[in-house]
Design a protein around this motif. Structure first.
Motif, PDB file in Angstrom:
ATOM      1  N   VAL A   1       0.841  -1.204   0.000  1.00  0.00           N
ATOM      2  CA  VAL A   1       0.000   0.000   0.000  1.00  0.00           C
ATOM      3  C   VAL A   1       0.873   1.249   0.000  1.00  0.00           C
ATOM      4  O   VAL A   1       0.631   2.193  -0.759  1.00  0.00           O
ATOM      5  N   ASN A   2       1.908   1.261   0.829  1.00  0.00           N
ATOM      6  CA  ASN A   2       2.786   2.426   0.928  1.00  0.00           C
ATOM      7  C   ASN A   2       3.356   2.814  -0.435  1.00  0.00           C
ATOM      8  O   ASN A   2       3.516   3.996  -0.734  1.00  0.00           O
ATOM      9  N   LEU A   3       3.652   1.833  -1.273  1.00  0.00           N
ATOM     10  CA  LEU A   3       4.231   2.114  -2.596  1.00  0.00           C
ATOM     11  C   LEU A   3       3.270   2.873  -3.510  1.00  0.00           C
ATOM     12  O   LEU A   3       3.670   3.413  -4.527  1.00  0.00           O
TER      13      LEU A   3
ATOM     14  N   SER B   1      -6.548 -10.000   2.263  1.00  0.00           N
ATOM     15  CA  SER B   1      -6.754 -10.183   0.826  1.00  0.00           C
ATOM     16  C   SER B   1      -5.484 -10.709   0.158  1.00  0.00           C
ATOM     17  O   SER B   1      -4.641 -11.310   0.806  1.00  0.00           O
ATOM     18  N   ASP B   2      -5.351 -10.463  -1.131  1.00  0.00           N
ATOM     19  CA  ASP B   2      -4.121 -10.811  -1.838  1.00  0.00           C
ATOM     20  C   ASP B   2      -3.612  -9.561  -2.546  1.00  0.00           C
ATOM     21  O   ASP B   2      -4.336  -8.572  -2.674  1.00  0.00           O
ATOM     22  N   SER B   3      -2.373  -9.597  -3.011  1.00  0.00           N
ATOM     23  CA  SER B   3      -1.748  -8.386  -3.545  1.00  0.00           C
ATOM     24  C   SER B   3      -2.500  -7.825  -4.757  1.00  0.00           C
ATOM     25  O   SER B   3      -2.648  -6.610  -4.876  1.00  0.00           O
ATOM     26  N   ASP B   4      -2.999  -8.674  -5.642  1.00  0.00           N
ATOM     27  CA  ASP B   4      -3.740  -8.163  -6.813  1.00  0.00           C
ATOM     28  C   ASP B   4      -5.016  -7.446  -6.392  1.00  0.00           C
ATOM     29  O   ASP B   4      -5.348  -6.393  -6.938  1.00  0.00           O
ATOM     30  N   SER B   5      -5.730  -7.998  -5.422  1.00  0.00           N
ATOM     31  CA  SER B   5      -6.957  -7.353  -4.933  1.00  0.00           C
ATOM     32  C   SER B   5      -6.647  -6.011  -4.278  1.00  0.00           C
ATOM     33  O   SER B   5      -7.398  -5.045  -4.429  1.00  0.00           O
ATOM     34  N   ILE B   6      -5.551  -5.962  -3.547  1.00  0.00           N
ATOM     35  CA  ILE B   6      -5.159  -4.714  -2.877  1.00  0.00           C
ATOM     36  C   ILE B   6      -4.797  -3.650  -3.914  1.00  0.00           C
ATOM     37  O   ILE B   6      -5.241  -2.499  -3.820  1.00  0.00           O
ATOM     38  N   LYS B   7      -4.027  -4.019  -4.921  1.00  0.00           N
ATOM     39  CA  LYS B   7      -3.669  -3.062  -5.988  1.00  0.00           C
ATOM     40  C   LYS B   7      -4.932  -2.545  -6.679  1.00  0.00           C
ATOM     41  O   LYS B   7      -5.050  -1.345  -6.948  1.00  0.00           O
TER      42      LYS B   7
ATOM     43  N   MET C   1      -7.984  -2.371  -5.413  1.00  0.00           N
ATOM     44  CA  MET C   1      -8.678  -1.496  -4.468  1.00  0.00           C
ATOM     45  C   MET C   1      -8.029  -0.106  -4.459  1.00  0.00           C
ATOM     46  O   MET C   1      -8.719   0.912  -4.517  1.00  0.00           O
ATOM     47  N   LEU C   2      -6.693  -0.059  -4.390  1.00  0.00           N
ATOM     48  CA  LEU C   2      -5.993   1.227  -4.335  1.00  0.00           C
ATOM     49  C   LEU C   2      -6.232   2.042  -5.599  1.00  0.00           C
ATOM     50  O   LEU C   2      -6.395   3.266  -5.538  1.00  0.00           O
ATOM     51  N   THR C   3      -6.281   1.361  -6.733  1.00  0.00           N
ATOM     52  CA  THR C   3      -6.488   2.032  -8.016  1.00  0.00           C
ATOM     53  C   THR C   3      -7.935   2.490  -8.169  1.00  0.00           C
ATOM     54  O   THR C   3      -8.187   3.650  -8.503  1.00  0.00           O
TER      55      THR C   3
ATOM     56  N   LEU D   1      -5.302   5.695  -6.917  1.00  0.00           N
ATOM     57  CA  LEU D   1      -3.852   5.725  -6.740  1.00  0.00           C
ATOM     58  C   LEU D   1      -3.165   4.893  -7.811  1.00  0.00           C
ATOM     59  O   LEU D   1      -3.761   4.028  -8.432  1.00  0.00           O
ATOM     60  N   LYS D   2      -1.891   5.184  -7.990  1.00  0.00           N
ATOM     61  CA  LYS D   2      -1.051   4.376  -8.876  1.00  0.00           C
ATOM     62  C   LYS D   2       0.283   4.177  -8.162  1.00  0.00           C
ATOM     63  O   LYS D   2       0.590   4.893  -7.203  1.00  0.00           O
TER      64      LYS D   2
END
Length: 171
Positions: free
Chosen positions: A72-74, A101-107, A109-111, A116-117
Motif C-alpha cells: 500500500v505504501n508504494l 486479501s491478496d496483492s492483486d486485490s489490494i492493488k 482497491m488502491l487504483t 492511486l497508482k
C-alpha cells in the motif's frame, strides 16, 4: 531551538512546535491501526494549536504480516501528505477487510477506490525511513517518539498517556 525531524515526509502541524511526536507504523499492523485512531483523536487539538508536530513514518519492515502495508505504501504520493493522512485513516478503519486479501486485490482497491497508482519515488523514501529505523533501533511497529523519548505501543503508552506526556512537556 527546536529539533528538525529527519524524514518528515508526512508531517502535520507546525515544524517549530515545542513537542515532536514521531511514529513508525505500518498500514497492515493492527496495533498501528489502534494507535493511529488514538493519535488522531488525541493529537488533533495540539496540532491545530501549533503545539505539536506529528510525523508519520511508514516503516516497510520486512515481516510477512506487514508486507501488504508495504505494498500500500508504494501507492502513496508523498507530495500530498493531507490526502495520505485521509487515505491512511480510511485504510486503518477497513484494515481487516483488505489485509486478509491478496496483492492483486489490494492493488485493484488502491487504483479503483482511491485513484492511486504505484509511485516509484516512494521506494527511495521508504529506504530512507528504513535506514532511520535501523539507526534508531526501532524493532517493532508502532514505535512512538515524543521529543526523542521512545515508547512502545500499546505496552508503554496508550491514548491517555500520550495526552498526558504531551501536556507534561508543554508545562
Amino acid at each position: 531551538m527546536t529539533k528538525t525531524i529527519e524524514n518528515a515526509f508526512l508531517s502535520y502541524g507546525n515544524a517549530d512546535a515545542p513537542v515532536k511526536v514521531e511514529v513508525f507504523l505500518n498500514l497492515a499492523c493492527p496495533y498501528c491501526a489502534t494507535f493511529f485512531e488514538a493519535a488522531d483523536q488525541t493529537l488533533t487539538p495540539f496540532i491545530e494549536d501549533g503545539q505539536v508536530q506529528y510525523v508519520i513514518k511508514h516503516y516497510d519492515k520486512p515481516r510477512e504480516m506487514l508486507l501488504y502495508g508495504t505494498l500500500v505504501n508504494l501507492f502513496l504520493n508523498y507530495n500530498d501528505p493531507q490526502r495520505i493522512y485521509e487515505i491512511m485513516k480510511d485504510l486503518f478503519a477497513k484494515q481487516s477487510e483488505w489485509s486478509e486479501s491478496d496483492s492483486d486485490s489490494i492493488k485493484k482497491m488502491l487504483t479503483e477506490e482511491y485513484g492511486l497508482k504505484e509511485e516509484p519515488d516512494t521506494i527511495d523514501l521508504s529506504l530512507k525511513i528504513t535506514a532511520e529505523a535501523i539507526k534508531r533501533q526501532v524493532k517493532m511497529v508502532p514505535t512512538v517518539f515524543i521529543n526523542e523519548k521512545e515508547f512502545q505501543y500499546p505496552v508503554e503508552i496508550d491514548a491517555f498517556e500520550l495526552k498526558e506526556e504531551i501536556e507534561k512537556l508543554l508545562g
